[in-house]
Every structure is written in C-alpha cells, then in structure tokens.
Design an enzyme around this catalytic site. Structure first.
Site: not given
Length: 297
Positions: A108, A278
């Site tokens: 991320d 994610h």
C-alpha cells in the site's frame, strides 16, 4: 508486543524526524526492509515476520506520520510527507543500522515509498516487491467512476485541511473499521484482535489523522510532480520487481499491474494475482512469506 519476541525496538533519529522500528530475525542473514501502508503500522507484518525471521534480518519501521513514528508539522506543499522524504527516512534508517544494500518490500503506501526509494536510492535496493499497488501517477491518471467509488478515501483525504480531519475525528474508530473492511474481504475477521487494537490505538488520534491526510495530499500533489520528473528523465526501477495483487482488490480489477510496472522497470517484472483482497500480508501471511522467500532467495 508478543508477536515480536526477540526483536529489538527503538526510536531512530534520521532525516530530521524520529522513526520507530523493530529489528529482529537472524543476524548475518540478508537484510529485508518491510514497509506498511494506510491505515496501519508495522504490525501488519507480524505473521509474515514469524515466517521469515530465520531467513532474513528484518527491519520493520512505522513510516513517518504513522504508528509510533514522529508526525511532523505540515508545510504548504506537503513536501515533508512526500514519498521522497519518507524514502529518505528509510534509506537513512538502513544506513544507521549498517545495511548499505538490502531487499525491500512495501504494501500500500509503503509500496509507494518503496517505489520512490528504488528510484532515488537505486544502488541500495537489491530487489523490490510491492503489494497491491500500481504506480501512483498511473492510478490518478486512470481514475474513473469505478475507481473513485472503490477508493473513496483517496479523494476524501486529499481535501484541504481541516475538512477530512473534522469529518473523521469524531468517528475515527468506526471510520477505520469501514476502510479496513472495504479494503479486505468486507469484514475484519482476518485481522487478529491484537492487531486491530494496535491500529485503533495509533490511528484514532488527531495528529495521526492529520498526518495520514498529509500523506495523501502529498501523493496527489508533489509526489506526482516527482513521478513526472522521473519519467521525463527516463528514470526507472533498476532491479527485479515482484508485484502481488489481490484478486478481489481494486488494482487487479481496474488496472494492468504487469504492464504498468514493466513500463517503469528496466529489470524483470513478475506480477501475480493472489486469492485475497487488498490486505495481503494479513489475509495470506504464509503465501506472502513464501513468495518473498522465493523472490529474495
């Protein structure tokens, strides 16, 4: 934190700020720097670290503005929250720890810091892995309605202060849960309670919320300037690159990670989809560790 038994922890004064980091694993093994993303801390690596501690000397910092690292006062152009400054923090940290060259993995926001680190400090990075991101510039330039809906927080957090801070602050814990759920599988069951409590402790403070907003404001401004300058100079990632993206994640569904990263890398790019959302290091810690071990071998 019991997960990191045997790891040392300290606050390191580097690059004009203070960075909290844990260091552990096996001395004499190759150093591996693991960078977390939003809205988390180095704790996202707790399971992965257990799997890798016999194979690497692990360095797990909190990025500036996150966790127990310092949260500098913001400046007008958000430059002190740019990925360039965050990358400089990490390069200085590794120098302080005695590691001239190292393996690097970022998830991320940490992946975006890792990308910039591999550009600005190319001689330091032996191999690079990024988890569930495409290059920042390509994601902003490829924004459409589907992306804006899925990554709503990107476009809230970049609004001028203090609007997002005021909206999030009174409901910080609930907002954190919504974002984590939207990025994962729709729930929070895959996050261990101890890890969730750590994210709550670190995020649900006014200075942390503001720092996170500054991170995103930098990404939508000065980071894009740096990226465009790098591309204009023909600057690319010089080492081999592993990209892991979640099959249920936005990046895999809406972008082409293999093509976008290969365009920014002169080394070999291996982009793979894995059965996750994610938050890959928490959803698939064993598979993540196995992929990193194989790639960095």
């Amino acid at each position: 934190m019991s997960w990191f038994q045997g790891f040392d922890e300290d606050i390191f004064a580097v690059n004009g700020t203070e960075i909290f980091a844990r260091v552990g694993g096996t001395r004499g093994k190759p150093p591996l720097l693991l960078l977390h993303g939003f809205p988390q801390t180095h704790a996202i690596w707790h399971r992965v670290a257990q799997e890798l501690q016999r194979d690497f000397l692990l360095v797990l910092p909190d990025l500036r503005g996150y966790g127990d690292s310092q949260k500098p006062q913001s400046v007008a152009d958000h430059a002190n929250y740019s990925k360039r400054e965050m990358a400089a923090d990490m390069a200085a940290l590794m120098t302080m720890l005695g590691h001239e060259r190292f393996f690097l993995c970022g998830h991320d926001r940490g992946g975006r810091v890792a990308h910039r680190l591999a550009l600005d400090h190319a001689q330091r990075v032996r191999k690079l892995c990024v988890l569930d991101i495409a290059p920042t510039l390509d994601m902003y330039e490829g924004t459409d309605l589907a992306f804006a809906r899925s990554y709503f927080h990107w476009f809230l957090l970049i609004q001028p202060a203090p609007l997002p801070e005021m909206m999030i602050g009174p409901n910080a814990r609930a907002w954190l849960h919504v974002v984590l759920g939207s990025l994962g599988t729709g729930g929070l069951d895959f996050i261990e309670p101890q890890a969730l409590a750590e994210y709550e402790r670190c995020f649900c403070r006014a200075e942390s919320i503001h720092a996170a907003c500054e991170d995103y404001r930098a990404s939508a401004g000065i980071d894009l300037e740096h990226d465009r300058e790098s591309r204009a100079r023909g600057q690319q990632i010089a080492c081999d690159l592993l990209v892991l993206c979640g099959e249920r994640g936005v990046v895999q569904r809406l972008f082409d990670p293999q093509a976008l990263w290969q365009a920014q890398c002169s080394g070999k790019v291996d982009a793979r989809a894995v059965a996750a959302g994610h938050l890959i290091p928490e959803e698939l810690h064993q598979q993540t560790a196995q992929a990193l071990r194989g790639f960095f071998a």
